[in-house]
Design a protein around this motif. Structure first.
Motif, PDB file in Angstrom:
ATOM      1  N   ILE A   1      10.202   2.747  -5.152  1.00 29.49           N
ATOM      2  CA  ILE A   1      10.137   3.793  -5.072  1.00 29.49           C
ATOM      3  C   ILE A   1      11.028   4.889  -6.200  1.00 29.49           C
ATOM      4  O   ILE A   1      11.369   5.216  -6.500  1.00 29.49           O
ATOM      5  CB  ILE A   1      10.187   4.504  -4.052  1.00 29.49           C
ATOM      6  N   PHE A   2      12.139   4.133  -5.639  1.00 31.63           N
ATOM      7  CA  PHE A   2      13.603   4.471  -6.960  1.00 31.63           C
ATOM      8  C   PHE A   2      13.153   4.718  -8.226  1.00 31.63           C
ATOM      9  O   PHE A   2      13.661   5.514  -9.096  1.00 31.63           O
ATOM     10  CB  PHE A   2      14.835   3.817  -6.811  1.00 31.63           C
ATOM     11  N   GLU A   3      12.414   3.758  -8.486  1.00 31.66           N
ATOM     12  CA  GLU A   3      12.073   3.977 -10.373  1.00 31.66           C
ATOM     13  C   GLU A   3      10.991   4.639 -10.762  1.00 31.66           C
ATOM     14  O   GLU A   3      10.942   5.325 -11.626  1.00 31.66           O
ATOM     15  CB  GLU A   3      11.989   2.485 -10.780  1.00 31.66           C
ATOM     16  N   ASP A   4      10.546   4.858 -10.007  1.00 31.00           N
ATOM     17  CA  ASP A   4       9.236   5.994  -9.757  1.00 31.00           C
ATOM     18  C   ASP A   4       9.624   7.958  -9.711  1.00 31.00           C
ATOM     19  O   ASP A   4       9.975   8.221  -9.166  1.00 31.00           O
ATOM     20  CB  ASP A   4       8.196   6.106  -8.862  1.00 31.00           C
ATOM     21  N   GLN A   5      10.355   8.239 -11.223  1.00 29.83           N
ATOM     22  CA  GLN A   5      10.279   9.640 -11.162  1.00 29.83           C
ATOM     23  C   GLN A   5       9.773  10.182  -9.940  1.00 29.83           C
ATOM     24  O   GLN A   5      10.689  11.320  -9.587  1.00 29.83           O
ATOM     25  CB  GLN A   5      10.715  10.193 -12.388  1.00 29.83           C
TER      26      GLN A   5
ATOM     27  N   PRO B   1       5.838  -9.882   4.354  1.00 25.38           N
ATOM     28  CA  PRO B   1       5.213 -11.227   3.616  1.00 25.38           C
ATOM     29  C   PRO B   1       4.746  -9.976   2.310  1.00 25.38           C
ATOM     30  O   PRO B   1       4.662  -8.831   1.740  1.00 25.38           O
ATOM     31  CB  PRO B   1       4.205 -11.010   3.734  1.00 25.38           C
ATOM     32  N   GLY B   2       4.387 -10.641   0.972  1.00 25.87           N
ATOM     33  CA  GLY B   2       4.188  -9.820   0.192  1.00 25.87           C
ATOM     34  C   GLY B   2       5.684  -9.474  -0.652  1.00 25.87           C
ATOM     35  O   GLY B   2       5.988 -10.372  -0.992  1.00 25.87           O
ATOM     36  N   MET B   3       5.341  -7.838  -0.766  1.00 27.75           N
ATOM     37  CA  MET B   3       6.196  -6.968  -1.428  1.00 27.75           C
ATOM     38  C   MET B   3       7.436  -7.083   0.102  1.00 27.75           C
ATOM     39  O   MET B   3       7.386  -6.483   1.117  1.00 27.75           O
ATOM     40  CB  MET B   3       5.906  -5.549  -1.544  1.00 27.75           C
ATOM     41  N   ASP B   4       8.950  -6.776  -0.210  1.00 24.95           N
ATOM     42  CA  ASP B   4       9.558  -6.916   1.127  1.00 24.95           C
ATOM     43  C   ASP B   4      10.193  -5.328   0.492  1.00 24.95           C
ATOM     44  O   ASP B   4       9.837  -5.027   0.117  1.00 24.95           O
ATOM     45  CB  ASP B   4      10.997  -7.824   0.757  1.00 24.95           C
ATOM     46  N   GLY B   5      11.155  -5.162   1.855  1.00 26.12           N
ATOM     47  CA  GLY B   5      11.927  -3.795   2.111  1.00 26.12           C
ATOM     48  C   GLY B   5      12.000  -3.492   0.489  1.00 26.12           C
ATOM     49  O   GLY B   5      12.644  -2.424   0.073  1.00 26.12           O
ATOM     50  N   PHE B   6      13.076  -4.759  -0.588  1.00 29.50           N
ATOM     51  CA  PHE B   6      14.020  -4.536  -1.185  1.00 29.50           C
ATOM     52  C   PHE B   6      13.278  -3.752  -2.672  1.00 29.50           C
ATOM     53  O   PHE B   6      13.404  -2.729  -2.804  1.00 29.50           O
ATOM     54  CB  PHE B   6      15.074  -5.521  -1.710  1.00 29.50           C
ATOM     55  N   GLN B   7      12.275  -4.786  -2.665  1.00 29.10           N
ATOM     56  CA  GLN B   7      11.043  -4.359  -3.885  1.00 29.10           C
ATOM     57  C   GLN B   7      10.649  -3.308  -3.634  1.00 29.10           C
ATOM     58  O   GLN B   7      11.198  -2.217  -4.438  1.00 29.10           O
ATOM     59  CB  GLN B   7       9.691  -5.815  -3.474  1.00 29.10           C
ATOM     60  N   LEU B   8      10.537  -3.077  -2.444  1.00 36.28           N
ATOM     61  CA  LEU B   8       9.532  -1.868  -2.174  1.00 36.28           C
ATOM     62  C   LEU B   8      10.151  -0.144  -2.640  1.00 36.28           C
ATOM     63  O   LEU B   8      10.008   0.178  -3.313  1.00 36.28           O
ATOM     64  CB  LEU B   8       9.106  -1.290  -1.303  1.00 36.28           C
ATOM     65  N   ARG B   9      11.494  -0.240  -1.982  1.00 40.70           N
ATOM     66  CA  ARG B   9      12.642   0.643  -2.484  1.00 40.70           C
ATOM     67  C   ARG B   9      13.015   0.864  -3.764  1.00 40.70           C
ATOM     68  O   ARG B   9      12.535   2.226  -4.627  1.00 40.70           O
ATOM     69  CB  ARG B   9      13.923  -0.253  -1.924  1.00 40.70           C
ATOM     70  N   GLN B  10      13.236  -0.039  -4.339  1.00 39.89           N
ATOM     71  CA  GLN B  10      12.696  -0.142  -5.823  1.00 39.89           C
ATOM     72  C   GLN B  10      11.884  -0.045  -7.159  1.00 39.89           C
ATOM     73  O   GLN B  10      12.535   1.150  -7.181  1.00 39.89           O
ATOM     74  CB  GLN B  10      13.126  -1.981  -6.642  1.00 39.89           C
TER      75      GLN B  10
ATOM     76  N   ILE C   1      12.814  11.652  -0.600  1.00 43.02           N
ATOM     77  CA  ILE C   1      12.496  10.922   0.423  1.00 43.02           C
ATOM     78  C   ILE C   1      13.814  10.138   1.354  1.00 43.02           C
ATOM     79  O   ILE C   1      13.710   9.270   0.688  1.00 43.02           O
ATOM     80  CB  ILE C   1      11.040  10.817   0.479  1.00 43.02           C
ATOM     81  N   PRO C   2      14.753  10.416   2.517  1.00 42.63           N
ATOM     82  CA  PRO C   2      14.742   9.569   3.148  1.00 42.63           C
ATOM     83  C   PRO C   2      14.417   8.326   3.175  1.00 42.63           C
ATOM     84  O   PRO C   2      13.261   8.417   3.964  1.00 42.63           O
ATOM     85  CB  PRO C   2      16.094  10.446   4.055  1.00 42.63           C
ATOM     86  N   TYR C   3      15.404   7.384   2.620  1.00 41.29           N
ATOM     87  CA  TYR C   3      14.856   5.531   3.559  1.00 41.29           C
ATOM     88  C   TYR C   3      15.515   5.047   3.566  1.00 41.29           C
ATOM     89  O   TYR C   3      16.822   5.116   3.125  1.00 41.29           O
ATOM     90  CB  TYR C   3      14.645   4.759   1.565  1.00 41.29           C
ATOM     91  N   ILE C   4      15.501   4.457   4.440  1.00 41.63           N
ATOM     92  CA  ILE C   4      15.595   3.657   5.927  1.00 41.63           C
ATOM     93  C   ILE C   4      15.716   2.744   6.388  1.00 41.63           C
ATOM     94  O   ILE C   4      14.596   1.820   6.463  1.00 41.63           O
ATOM     95  CB  ILE C   4      15.990   3.966   7.562  1.00 41.63           C
ATOM     96  N   PHE C   5      16.278   1.410   6.664  1.00 46.66           N
ATOM     97  CA  PHE C   5      15.919   0.321   6.623  1.00 46.66           C
ATOM     98  C   PHE C   5      16.206   0.145   7.901  1.00 46.66           C
ATOM     99  O   PHE C   5      17.636   0.184   8.540  1.00 46.66           O
ATOM    100  CB  PHE C   5      16.799  -1.009   5.707  1.00 46.66           C
TER     101      PHE C   5
ATOM    102  N   ARG D   1       0.910  -1.225  -0.295  1.00 45.81           N
ATOM    103  CA  ARG D   1       0.198   0.039  -0.295  1.00 45.81           C
ATOM    104  C   ARG D   1       0.900   1.244   0.237  1.00 45.81           C
ATOM    105  O   ARG D   1       0.630   2.353   0.453  1.00 45.81           O
ATOM    106  CB  ARG D   1      -1.376  -0.099   1.533  1.00 45.81           C
ATOM    107  N   VAL D   2       2.158   0.509   0.246  1.00 47.83           N
ATOM    108  CA  VAL D   2       3.101   2.323   0.412  1.00 47.83           C
ATOM    109  C   VAL D   2       3.055   3.030  -1.040  1.00 47.83           C
ATOM    110  O   VAL D   2       3.411   4.740  -0.697  1.00 47.83           O
ATOM    111  CB  VAL D   2       4.297   1.450   0.644  1.00 47.83           C
ATOM    112  N   ILE D   3       3.221   3.018  -2.149  1.00 44.76           N
ATOM    113  CA  ILE D   3       2.989   3.700  -3.136  1.00 44.76           C
ATOM    114  C   ILE D   3       1.919   4.546  -3.437  1.00 44.76           C
ATOM    115  O   ILE D   3       1.962   5.346  -3.442  1.00 44.76           O
ATOM    116  CB  ILE D   3       3.624   2.839  -4.792  1.00 44.76           C
TER     117      ILE D   3
END
Length: 149
Positions: free
Chosen positions: A78-82, A67-76, A89-93, A45-47
């Motif tokens: 966000i990173f790919e959405d111009q 579960p579902g989308m892990d943090g790496f997939q989510l970050r990817q 936005i600072p992104y911290i794991f 739901r984050v995007i």
């Protein structure tokens, strides 16, 4: 980045999420910061949340193992959405995965701004969150230059 924007916590585990909220609320109060905390348990739901947000968030704190989308997939995503990437936005794991070098390399390969292990001790956790938030309150960010909010 919006200095007074929301702090987004992406964490699927209820207990971990509530514990982190408690710590961050205390840090905000102790430092006179007025950021709102938004929790999102479902990383899928984050995007949509970020795209619909009126104001740019201050900080994203994300778990990796979800579960579902892990943090790496989510970050990817966000990173790919111009549009989202341009918000700077600072992104911290924040993870229990510890000092796993392969995970750290993968995380920094996605241009994250921090990789931290969840402390077990309350006071250590509080110091960590205080340090992270204070750092981003004073850091120079491209879209914040000249920003007076």
């Amino acid at each position: 980045m919006n200095l007074n924007g929301d702090i987004i916590i992406i964490e699927d585990d209820y207990d971990d999420r509530e514990f982190l909220v408690e710590i961050i609320e205390e840090v905000l109060k102790n430092n006179g910061y007025h950021n709102k905390i938004v929790t999102i348990a479902d990383s899928g739901r984050v995007i949509d949340f970020l795209k619909e947000a009126q104001d740019s968030p201050f900080l994203i704190i994300s778990d990796i193992n979800m579960p579902g989308m892990d943090g790496f997939q989510l970050r990817q995503q966000i990173f790919e959405d111009q549009d989202l990437n341009d918000k700077c936005i600072p992104y911290i794991f924040l993870t229990t995965s510890g000092d796993n070098v392969d995970l750290m390399k993968k995380a920094y390969g996605l241009s994250i701004q921090g990789y931290f292990t969840k402390p077990n001790d309350y006071s250590e956790y509080q110091v960590l969150m205080s340090d992270i938030i204070r750092y981003w309150k004073v850091a120079k960010i491209a879209n914040r230059v000249g920003y007076d909010g």
